[in-house]
Design an enzyme around this catalytic site. Structure first.
Site, mmCIF file in Angstrom:
data_model
loop_
_atom_site.group_PDB
_atom_site.id
_atom_site.type_symbol
_atom_site.label_atom_id
_atom_site.label_comp_id
_atom_site.label_asym_id
_atom_site.label_seq_id
_atom_site.Cartn_x
_atom_site.Cartn_y
_atom_site.Cartn_z
ATOM 1 N N ASN A 107 22.316 -19.369 7.698
ATOM 2 C CA ASN A 107 21.374 -19.161 8.881
ATOM 3 C C ASN A 107 20.768 -17.764 8.810
ATOM 4 O OD1 ASN A 107 20.019 -19.675 11.050
ATOM 5 N ND2 ASN A 107 21.686 -20.002 12.453
ATOM 6 N N HIS A 129 24.109 -19.744 21.052
ATOM 7 C CA HIS A 129 24.266 -20.961 20.635
ATOM 8 C C HIS A 129 24.473 -22.084 21.620
ATOM 9 C CE1 HIS A 129 25.078 -19.575 16.461
ATOM 10 N NE2 HIS A 129 24.830 -20.766 15.998
#
Length: 494
Positions: free
Chosen positions: A327, A361
């Protein structure tokens, strides 16, 4: 019914991404900057993005407009001095509000494709752009680092440019995040010209005649997507994550078998992310976005906004190496480049970065335990690899060979990743408490306590002195092109 709710959003997502891939080829060929205006390119990219969002998420896609509208109003009316702070709080706060209502009001425990996924990417773009505008319009050039200077935005974007950047069809569903200047250069058709100048110092006739073609890279990335999807569909069913906390399995299986199964089940989840992020990268490349100069052999590089390096992930020799190649654009947003957190945080930037990552998140308890564990793992790795700790030099020389480095990285990985995948707090605590007794957490805590590490400002001053000694005339060493900052810092500035 719950199975259908889980499957159909994922099918819609894949269908929309394949449609975006085909549209990207059309966008590059028929709406090329030489054939149409930037206004048309912005309008088409934005409208197609909203269409895909409506198809996948229905009227929940209006949250994308609301979040963008609130933050753009703050940019216009609050002034450049403080608007980066207001936009950061508003974007992250609105994202958290949507995540809380989705999880605790409507759908706790069903982790599928949902509208907060694209909002996470939009939040990154909003906050990044706010800080870039602040750097470009409220700070003097000498106050900026070279990377801040290269990303600084010198004028306020129009509403159309802002919506196009946040919600274009290439990145609305899966990103990745990119800098505003890179996106505008792509829309205006100046990205190739700039990269030519960076690589050659002047226009080179070899590359001047036509834009480089992304065909080879797109085909390669689509092949990676096909293999990743095939592996995920065949292996993930055989090694399910939920079995790790099954009472019958844990009671009847030896510990070493549980560890092996845990590793295999975690390994089986990764191809899903490989598929999603590589496909998103291919879509951007097919539209002509992602060009990053040329290799030494003259072949074009299309990794400007790539989100992962699979080989470096699978053979990572340190926890940091694993994180740096996983990521990537989110890591740049958090820490690697001075965008919003690590380089700007005056106190304990490591903890602040992991906490921000947990908030971004979502609100599942597993995220917070994962990233709090990540703080401990990072500090332990920093202490373990610190060469100033002479007491353990001989141990490192003896133990830290290449294959052992890979092994220990994978061990750390399986003790952190389950907390990320098994999101429910009840299952998570059952896994790491009753099964593993926090053994790796305790070991890392002991490393941090026994092997001290210098504070960040002392490490930075030491590195600066080393650079000055190695380059007394003030010229920095050329960085490897494989580092994370290569995606956003041009070669001339480095």
């Amino acid at each position: 019914s719950r199975t259908a709710c889980f499957v159909f959003p994922q099918v819609n997502f894949v269908v929309c991404q394949l449609f975006a891939l085909l549209t990207a080829f059309w966008f590059r060929l028929y709406l090329h900057p030489s054939k149409t205006s930037t206004f048309v390119r912005h309008v088409v990219a934005t409208l197609l993005g909203f269409y895909l969002a409506l198809f996948c998420f229905g009227w929940y896609a209006l949250h994308f407009l609301i979040q963008s509208g609130i933050t753009y109003s703050m940019m216009i009316f609050s002034g450049v001095e403080n608007m980066h702070k207001y936009c950061f709080v508003a974007a992250l706060g609105y994202l958290s509000f949507c995540q809380i209502t989705r999880v605790y009001v409507f759908d706790y425990g069903l982790y599928s494709a949902d509208f907060t996924g694209p909002m996470m990417i939009i939040t990154q773009k909003i906050t990044s752009l706010a800080f870039e505008i602040h750097d470009g319009m409220a700070r003097r050039g000498e106050q900026l680092t070279p990377s801040q200077r290269s990303l600084a935005v010198r004028r306020m974007p129009s509403l159309l440019e802002y919506l196009s950047y946040n919600c274009n069809f290439m990145g609305i569903l899966a990103g990745p995040t990119c800098s505003y200047k890179d996106y505008i250069s792509f829309i205006e058709g100046t990205a190739y010209h700039q990269k030519h100048l960076e690589a050659n110092g002047k226009e080179n006739g070899k590359y001047k005649q036509s834009d480089p073609s992304p065909k080879t890279d797109v085909i390669h990335k689509l092949a990676v997507c096909a293999v990743s999807l095939l592996v995920y569909l065949t292996v993930s069913r055989r090694f399910t994550v939920e079995r790790n906390v099954d009472d019958v399995f844990t009671a009847s299986t030896p510990v070493y078998t549980q560890v092996l199964y845990l590793y295999l089940s975690m390994l089986a989840t990764r191809p899903k992310y490989y598929f999603v992020w590589t496909l998103a990268d291919a879509i951007n490349n097919a539209a002509g976005f992602g060009f990053n100069g040329y290799n030494k052999d003259g072949s074009p590089r299309w990794d400007l906004i790539s989100n992962l390096r699979i080989v470096d992930i699978e053979f990572a020799t340190s926890f940091k190496m694993f994180l740096d190649n996983w990521n990537i654009q989110t890591a740049l947003w958090l820490k690697s480049l001075p965008r919003v957190c690590y380089e700007r945080c005056p106190y304990n930037p490591t903890a602040a970065t992991f906490i921000l990552s947990a908030m971004w998140h979502g609100v599942y308890p597993g995220y917070y335990i994962t990233f709090l564990t990540g703080i401990l793992m990072t500090l332990a790795a920093r202490a373990y690899n610190n060469p100033s700790n002479r007491t353990k030099k001989h141990i490192i020389d003896f133990m830290d060979i290449y294959m052992f480095s890979i092994f220990k990285t994978q061990v750390v990985y399986i003790f952190t990743w389950p907390e990320f995948t098994i999101i429910m707090l009840k299952l998570l605590l059952k896994l790491i408490d009753k099964s593993w007794y926090f053994c790796l957490h305790v070991a890392c805590l002991l490393l941090v306590m026994v092997l001290p590490v210098k504070p960040r400002h002392k490490r930075n001053s030491h590195q600066e002195n080393s650079l000055q000694q190695a380059h007394p005339q003030g010229r920095p060493a050329v960085q490897n092109s494989h580092t994370a900052t290569d995606n956003n810092c041009n070669q001339k500035q480095k």
